[in-house]
Structures are given as structure tokens and as C-alpha cells.
Design an enzyme around this catalytic site. Structure first.
Site, short mmCIF file in Angstrom:
data_model
loop_
_atom_site.label_atom_id
_atom_site.label_comp_id
_atom_site.label_asym_id
_atom_site.label_seq_id
_atom_site.Cartn_x
_atom_site.Cartn_y
_atom_site.Cartn_z
N ARG A 1 0.86 -1.20 0.00
CA ARG A 1 0.00 0.00 0.00
C ARG A 1 0.89 1.24 0.00
NH1 ARG A 1 -3.99 -0.02 4.86
NH2 ARG A 1 -5.09 -1.61 3.69
N LYS B 1 -6.10 7.15 12.35
CA LYS B 1 -6.41 7.73 11.04
C LYS B 1 -6.81 9.20 11.14
CE LYS B 1 -7.63 3.32 9.04
NZ LYS B 1 -8.66 2.49 8.39
N ARG C 1 -1.87 6.34 9.84
CA ARG C 1 -2.03 5.86 8.46
C ARG C 1 -2.09 7.03 7.48
NH1 ARG C 1 -4.12 0.71 8.09
NH2 ARG C 1 -3.39 -0.54 9.83
N CYS D 1 -8.01 -10.58 0.61
CA CYS D 1 -8.15 -10.17 2.00
C CYS D 1 -8.32 -11.39 2.91
CB CYS D 1 -9.33 -9.23 2.20
SG CYS D 1 -9.50 -8.79 3.93
N CYS E 1 -16.65 -8.17 5.13
CA CYS E 1 -16.70 -8.57 6.55
C CYS E 1 -17.07 -7.34 7.38
CB CYS E 1 -15.35 -9.17 6.98
SG CYS E 1 -14.10 -7.96 7.42
FE1 SRM Z 1 -9.21 -1.84 5.99
C1 SRM Z 1 -7.99 -4.53 7.63
C2 SRM Z 1 -8.32 -3.15 3.06
C3 SRM Z 1 -9.81 1.14 4.52
C4 SRM Z 1 -10.98 -0.85 8.73
N1 SRM Z 1 -8.25 -3.53 5.46
C5 SRM Z 1 -7.77 -4.49 6.29
C6 SRM Z 1 -6.91 -5.50 5.51
C7 SRM Z 1 -5.50 -5.05 5.57
C8 SRM Z 1 -7.08 -6.96 5.94
C9 SRM Z 1 -6.18 -7.54 6.98
O1 SRM Z 1 -5.98 -6.92 8.04
O2 SRM Z 1 -5.68 -8.64 6.74
C10 SRM Z 1 -7.52 -5.33 4.09
C11 SRM Z 1 -6.62 -5.70 2.92
C12 SRM Z 1 -7.46 -6.23 1.77
C13 SRM Z 1 -6.71 -6.41 0.53
O3 SRM Z 1 -6.58 -7.58 0.08
O4 SRM Z 1 -6.27 -5.45 -0.06
C14 SRM Z 1 -8.04 -3.92 4.17
N2 SRM Z 1 -8.98 -1.12 4.16
C15 SRM Z 1 -8.68 -1.85 3.05
C16 SRM Z 1 -8.85 -1.04 1.79
C17 SRM Z 1 -7.87 -1.41 0.69
C18 SRM Z 1 -10.31 -1.21 1.30
C19 SRM Z 1 -10.58 -0.75 -0.10
O5 SRM Z 1 -11.27 -1.51 -0.76
O6 SRM Z 1 -10.17 0.32 -0.51
C20 SRM Z 1 -8.71 0.38 2.36
C21 SRM Z 1 -7.29 0.86 2.38
C22 SRM Z 1 -7.20 2.23 2.93
C23 SRM Z 1 -5.85 2.86 2.81
O7 SRM Z 1 -5.48 3.18 1.69
O8 SRM Z 1 -5.20 3.06 3.85
C24 SRM Z 1 -9.20 0.16 3.79
N3 SRM Z 1 -10.14 -0.12 6.56
C25 SRM Z 1 -10.38 0.96 5.76
C26 SRM Z 1 -11.32 1.83 6.37
C27 SRM Z 1 -11.88 3.11 5.76
C28 SRM Z 1 -11.14 4.34 6.16
O9 SRM Z 1 -10.13 4.28 6.86
O10 SRM Z 1 -11.59 5.41 5.78
C29 SRM Z 1 -11.67 1.25 7.58
C30 SRM Z 1 -12.73 1.78 8.59
C31 SRM Z 1 -12.25 2.94 9.35
C32 SRM Z 1 -11.55 2.49 10.60
O11 SRM Z 1 -10.36 2.18 10.53
O12 SRM Z 1 -12.20 2.44 11.65
C33 SRM Z 1 -10.92 0.03 7.69
N4 SRM Z 1 -9.41 -2.54 7.87
C34 SRM Z 1 -10.25 -2.03 8.83
C35 SRM Z 1 -10.23 -2.89 9.97
C36 SRM Z 1 -11.01 -2.69 11.28
C37 SRM Z 1 -10.25 -1.87 12.22
C38 SRM Z 1 -10.88 -1.83 13.59
O13 SRM Z 1 -10.89 -0.78 14.20
O14 SRM Z 1 -11.36 -2.84 14.07
C39 SRM Z 1 -9.36 -3.96 9.65
C40 SRM Z 1 -9.00 -5.14 10.53
C41 SRM Z 1 -7.99 -4.83 11.55
O15 SRM Z 1 -7.34 -3.79 11.56
O16 SRM Z 1 -7.84 -5.69 12.43
C42 SRM Z 1 -8.88 -3.72 8.32
FE1 SF4 Z 2 -11.18 -7.29 4.03
FE2 SF4 Z 2 -13.22 -6.93 5.65
FE3 SF4 Z 2 -11.71 -4.85 4.93
FE4 SF4 Z 2 -13.30 -5.94 3.17
S1 SF4 Z 2 -13.98 -4.93 5.06
S2 SF4 Z 2 -11.15 -5.44 2.84
S3 SF4 Z 2 -13.27 -8.07 3.73
S4 SF4 Z 2 -11.06 -6.55 6.15
#
Ligand code: SRM
Ligand code: SF4
Length: 566
Positions: free
Chosen positions: A83, A217, A152, A438, A477
Site C-alpha cells: 500500500r 487515522k 495511516r 483479504c 466482513c
Molecule cells: Fe481496511 C484490515 C483493506 C480502509 C478498517 N483492510 C484491512 C486489511 C488489511 C485486511 C487484513 O488486516 O488482513 C484489508 C486488505 C485487503 C486487501 O486484500 O487489499 C483492508 N482497508 C482496506 C482497503 C484497501 C479497502 C478498499 O477496498 O479500498 C482500504 C485501504 C485504505 C488505505 O489506503 O489506507 C481500507 N479499513 C479501511 C477503512 C476506511 C477508512 O479508513 O476510511 C476502515 C474503517 C475505518 C476504521 O479504521 O475504523 C478500515 N481494515 C479495517 C479494519 C477494522 C479496524 C478496527 O478498528 O477494528 C481492519 C482489521 C484490523 O485492523 O484488524 C482492516
Molecule cells: Fe477485508 Fe473486511 Fe476490509 Fe473488506 S472490510 S477489505 S473483507 S477486512
């Protein structure tokens, strides 16, 4: 150095195992370098997978191939997601060309524009990792802190190409990103093979050896568009503009979308506006708040470690007091703020500097195959810039009047003009990556969207609602990577083909959606939506948004106990 962090280091034994890995990593070095060189496996040792996140890298495996490879006694098809750090989503044309080149040489599935307006590569093999990171450096980009327990990628909305104010906010966002990233020398050593200078006494002055308890964030937004979903950020800055001057920012804290269905004490949370800070104070305030979270965030239970939980555990009065102590003054009162929309304005817009920009709709942000080639061809004769949006779209920016007609012809010739005028609903729809990369996905999202969206649109069309924008989010998820819990309609994956259906977030992203039905399949989801849209057609006030209608007419009360249908 250690003195500054003894209050944490003294308690290390009580903390979860990730904290020990960080502490023992020598500021994020671990054994990453040795692991990358091990030819026997496509993976790296477990502890290094945790450390790699701070370098913007996730170890993954192709889940489509998991069962077959297991059956054949092969190790999983290990690969890495990388990323990039692109604060505010701004790129030069040369950088896009470089990113495209990297995707062709080292990645699978092209480039992926994320919901935090950056680029992800999927499918990079271990042996190509250093080449990929060096190629990024050669175009002036890095991946520092794109993942991991740190600050981030800083997002910035408001479209800097359209107004001088937004351009100023964009600069502050970039500056903030630069200030909040870790300062360890591990990154250039491992990836660029730079020799190790004597480690400074204060190797990580802000973070210390334990970094943050969890991801953190920060986002900037310029009303009236809440395109970044500012209330979903740990720390959000809302630009306050008077007489065309940027006065400063309303500060909001404690947003977060993640939740785990199995844990009742996990929940998404809207950030709260707590006051106002001057323009020049914003970066420092972000750093101070990050410091509070560093010192008080839960380091025992990672599922309670986000800043939103710290706030709820210790209370807002405590936080305001702590912030005041560290700043040396209280916050000024917040200004009234009104957001009127979300999403991107797809198509052409002219900025206050007379330059044009075209926003292209990119489905789920995936740029691969023909689309990647079309964009590459376009850029051959293109002189503007590029901007990625938090709605996963791509903007062609800084286009002079004289260049516009030619660019329009090129877009048409290449078949890209359709991306400037997609179906209206597309502009309000985002989905996360989910399967096959993912590791946390329970259901499809990006690969399901092309099936689901036409069906959603069909229902809208049945009731003549084609012109009604509805924020629609799909995730694989409950983690909420497409910020589903503030959408008007959202599906979060529970199992293959089954989703939780959330309804009634506000169109501008400042009200939470409510769980309406649990574990529902497509047929049930479409039936529910059909019913609600029919009622909307009959009963909605003019210009009433779908989410507002559901709340006003208390249709959501039906969900007091969400229906379980599996
Ligand atoms: Fe996310 C984890 C993809 C934005 C909340 N996120 C992941 C992981 C890295 C899976 C993992 O931990 O193994 C995913 C990788 C998937 C893949 O194959 O690429 C993943 N997150 C993404 C992206 C690529 C989604 C997308 O389709 O664009 C976004 C990348 C953002 C970036 O460029 O930095 C992405 N993730 C977000 C957002 C939205 C935002 O930040 O505006 C959220 C919700 C906001 C927040 O953080 O509260 C988000 N991602 C999570 C979470 C839940 C965090 C939590 O507080 O519980 C996880 C899981 C974790 O961290 O344990 C997670
Ligand atoms: Fe993966 Fe769940 Fe984030 Fe979708 S919402 S990219 S399934 S961790």
C-alpha cells in the site's frame, strides 16, 4: 529516549504479544531482511508479518487457491499487498506511469485505488519486494506507515483542484502526513539497502519503541462535501471558511468503523466535534492527540485498542482535560458546519484558477486489463496531474482550457468518456477488496459489486428513483473498510453469499446506519430494498434522502431486533 516511554515499557509484561514484537524489533527491523532472502518459502516469519505492516506491506495468500494447494500439500500461494502512501491522493502524471509500470512488472490484478485515496498492489512475490519498493522510491513515493500501528495515510477531501482553500488544506494534510510518520531508519535500510547510520538516541521521538496500540487515522475535509467521511476518522479536521479565507478547523475525534460481530464490546463510532483550532495548529494538534492515544490506548486487548475505545473508556471530559494540559490552552468553540453531500462529482468541473478537472468513475477502484491500458495510452499525450479520491475514483487535474477539447477527443477515442458519465448511483457506491486477497473476508465485495449494482439500480428504476443518489457500501466482513456503517444502505459480509444489511445512515455521513437484517442472502436483500423503495416512492417528501426517509418514517423501528434469515 527510553525515559520518555518508561510509563509504557514498565508495563510491557502485561501487554499483548504484538507489543513485545514491536519492542524487540529494533525499531521495525526484526528479521525482515533475512526473511526476504530465504528462498525456501514464499512467506516471511510470523513476527515479521506484523512488522511489515508498518512498512505498508501485508503478507497474504490467494484464497481462491487455498483449498487446492492444501490438497496438494503445497504451502499457500503467498504473496504481498503493498500500500503506497499518497497523502490527499495527489500524483503527478509521471508517478501514475511509474505505478502502472510497477503493477505490470511485479503485481497481479493491476492497481487498486483504495477508500483512503491511495494505491494498493496485490500479488507481489517476496523476491520482487525490494525491486517494487525501489521503483516506488524512484518516482518519489514510499509506503511508510501505510499500514501498522501508526498514523495511516492522511486523507484530504474537498478537491484541491477546485478551490484555493482546498489546495491549502491539501498542503496541510501532506505536511501532517510527513510529520506523523515513523522516523526509524529501518525503512531505507531494508528496502533501499542504505547503510545503517549510528542509531540516533531518539530513534522514534514521537512513537517510542512500542509505536501506537493500534492504527490511527487522520482526515481533512472541506464542506459542503463530506467525501472522506470525516466522522469515521480517529481525528478529523473540518475546514472553516469565512469570506473565502480559511480560518482553521473544527476538530472531531473518536470515529472508527471497525467492529467484530463476535464481540459485543466492539462497535463503529461517529467522531464528535469538540472545538476549533487555528489553521497553523492543526498538525500539532493531530500529533498531540496521537500522543495521548499512544500513552493511554489499550495495549492488552487489541480489539479495544482503537482511539474511539480509549475515549469511551476514559471519557470525553478526561480527554479534553488531557488535551488542554498538553496544548497549554483549551479548544475554542466549534463553528456551525453543514455538509450537503458525499461522493464525488463525476465528470468535468472548472476550478477557481480556471483549470479543468475530469473525474472518472472507477468501479471499486480497480484499474486493470483494458482500463489500465486505456489510461496508459491517454497519459502518453497528457499534461495534467492525477488525484485519487476516497470514493475510489480517479481525477484528471490541472487541465488548461486550450488542452480540454483535445483531451475530450482522446477520452472518446479510447472509450474512456463513458467513465465521465456513469449511472448516477455508481458515483455513490463503494466496495472493499475482500476476496480473494483479504485474509479477513467472509464474503465477496469487489467481485460482487458488478452483480449487485445493476439489480439495485433495477429496483430504483422500477420506482423512478434513478436520480436519487443513495450512498451504498459493500464490504466482505464487518471491519468496515468501505465505511458501511455511515451509509444509507450497506451490506457487510457474514459468510459466502450472506450479508448483514444496514440502513438509514445519513447521505452526508453524520448519522449511523442501523442493522436491519442479519445474515440475509441476495434475494432477501433485494426484497427488502424493493419494499422500502416502493414506500419511499409513495411517502417521501420532495428532495428527501433515502436514509432520512427511513429514519423519519420510523421504518427502522422494525429492526429493533434485526431479522435473522439464514
Ligand atoms: Fe481496511 C484490515 C483493506 C480502509 C478498517 N483492510 C484491512 C486489511 C488489511 C485486511 C487484513 O488486516 O488482513 C484489508 C486488505 C485487503 C486487501 O486484500 O487489499 C483492508 N482497508 C482496506 C482497503 C484497501 C479497502 C478498499 O477496498 O479500498 C482500504 C485501504 C485504505 C488505505 O489506503 O489506507 C481500507 N479499513 C479501511 C477503512 C476506511 C477508512 O479508513 O476510511 C476502515 C474503517 C475505518 C476504521 O479504521 O475504523 C478500515 N481494515 C479495517 C479494519 C477494522 C479496524 C478496527 O478498528 O477494528 C481492519 C482489521 C484490523 O485492523 O484488524 C482492516
Ligand atoms: Fe477485508 Fe473486511 Fe476490509 Fe473488506 S472490510 S477489505 S473483507 S477486512
Amino acid at each position: 529516549m527510553a525515559d520518555k516511554f518508561t510509563h509504557l515499557l514498565d508495563r510491557l509484561e502485561q501487554f499483548n504479544s504484538n507489543e513485545v514484537v514491536k519492542y524487540e524489533s529494533n525499531y521495525l527491523r526484526g528479521t525482515i531482511d533475512a526473511g526476504l532472502k530465504d528462498p525456501v518459502t514464499g512467506s516471511v516469519p510470523f513476527n515479521d508479518t506484523l512488522l511489515l505492516k508498518f512498512h505498508g506491506i501485508y503478507q497474504q495468500d490467494d484464497r481462491d487457491l487455498r483449498a487446492e494447494r492444501q490438497h496438494r500439500f503445497l504451502e499457500p500461494n503467498y504473496q504481498f499487498m503493498v500500500r503506497v502512501r499518497i497523502p490527499g491522493g495527489l500524483l503527478t502524471k509521471q508517478q501514475w506511469i511509474g505505478l502502472d509500470d510497477i503493477s505490470r512488472k511485479y503485481a497481479e490484478r493491476g492497481l487498486r485505488i483504495t477508500t483512503r485515496q491511495t494505491i494498493q498492489f496485490h500479488g507481489i512475490r517476496k523476491g520482487n519486494m525490494k525491486k517494487c519498493m525501489q521503483a516506488l522510491r524512484n518516482i518519489g513515493l514510499d509506503t511508510i506507515a501505510a499500514c501498522g500501528d501508526d498514523s495511516r495515510g492522511v486523507v484530504c477531501g474537498g478537491n484541491p483542484m477546485i478551490s484555493a482553500i482546498a489546495r491549502k488544506v491539501q498542503e496541510i494534510a501532506r505536511h501532517t502526513s510527513q510529520r506523523l510518520i515513523p522516523k526509524t531508519g529501518a525503512y531505507p535500510e531494508i528496502w533501499y539497502e542504505e547503510s545503517r547510520p549510528v542509531q540516533p538516541v531518539d530513534a522514534e521521538p514521537m512513537y517510542g519503541p512500542l509505536y501506537l496500540p493500534r492504527k490511527f487515522k487522520v482526515g481533512f475535509v472541506v464542506p459542503p462535501t463530506n467525501d472522506i467521511d470525516v466522522y469515521g476518522q480517529d481525528v478529523g479536521f473540518i475546514a472553516i471558511v469565512q469570506n473565502n479565507k480559511l480560518l482553521g478547523f473544527n476538530l472531531c475525534v473518536g470515529g472508527g468503523m471497525g467492529q467484530i460481530d463476535a464481540r459485543e464490546d466492539s462497535y463503529p463510532r461517529l467522531a464528535q466535534e469538540i472545538g476549533f483550532v487555528q489553521t497553523e495548529e492543526a498538525t500539532e494538534v493531530a500529533e498531540i492527540i496521537m500522543g495521548i492515544q499512544r500513552d493511554y490506548g489499550d495495549r492488552q486487548d487489541r480489539h479495544q485498542a482503537r482511539f474511539k475505545y480509549t475515549l469511551d473508556r476514559l471519557g470525553m471530559p478526561w480527554f479534553l482535560d488531557e488535551l488542554q494540559k498538553r496544548r497549554g490552552k483549551p479548544l475554542a468553540a466549534a463553528f456551525p458546519v453543514k455538509f450537503t453531500k458525499n461522493g464525488d462529482d463525476i465528470g468535468w468541473q472548472c476550478g477557481d484558477d480556471g483549470l479543468w478537472q475530469g473525474t472518472l468513475y472507477i468501479e471499486s477502484g480497480r484499474v486493470n486489463g483494458a482500463l489500465r491500458d486505456q489510461l496508459a495510452a491517454l497519459l502518453q499525450q497528457y499534461e495534467g496531474g492525477i488525484r485519487l479520491t476516497t470514493n475510489q475514483n480517479l481525477q484528471l487535474t490541472d487541465i488548461h482550457d486550450y488542452a480540454l477539447p483535445h483531451l475530450k477527443i482522446r477520452l472518446e477515442d479510447l472509450g474512456l468518456d463513458t467513465l465521465l458519465k456513469p449511472n448516477l448511483q455508481a458515483a455513490y457506491t463503494i466496495s472493499c477488496v475482500a476476496l480473494p486477497t483479504c485474509g479477513l473476508a467472509m464474503a465477496e465485495a469487489e467481485r460482487y459489486l458488478p452483480e449487485f449494482l445493476p439489480k439495485f439500480n433495477q429496483i430504483k428504476a422500477k420506482y423512478g428513483l434513478e436520480k436519487l443518489p443513495i450512498t451504498l457500501r459493500i464490504t466482505g466482513c464487518p471491519n468496515g473498510c468501505a465505511r458501511p456503517y455511515i451509509a444509507e444502505v450497506a451490506l457487510t459480509g457474514r459468510a459466502p453469499g450472506l450479508y448483514n444489511l444496514y440502513l438509514g445512515g445519513s447521505h452526508t455521513g453524520n448519522r449511523m446506519a442501523k442493522l436491519y437484517a442479519k445474515n440475509v442472502n441476495e434475494m432477501k436483500i433485494l426484497t427488502i430494498l424493493n419494499d422500502l423503495m416502493q414506500r419511499y416512492k409513495l411517502l417521501a417528501d420532495s428532495d428527501e434522502k433515502f436514509g432520512d426517509f427511513l429514519v423519519r418514517t420510523t421504518l427502522l423501528d422494525e429492526a429493533a431486533a434485526p431479522v435473522e434469515h439464514a
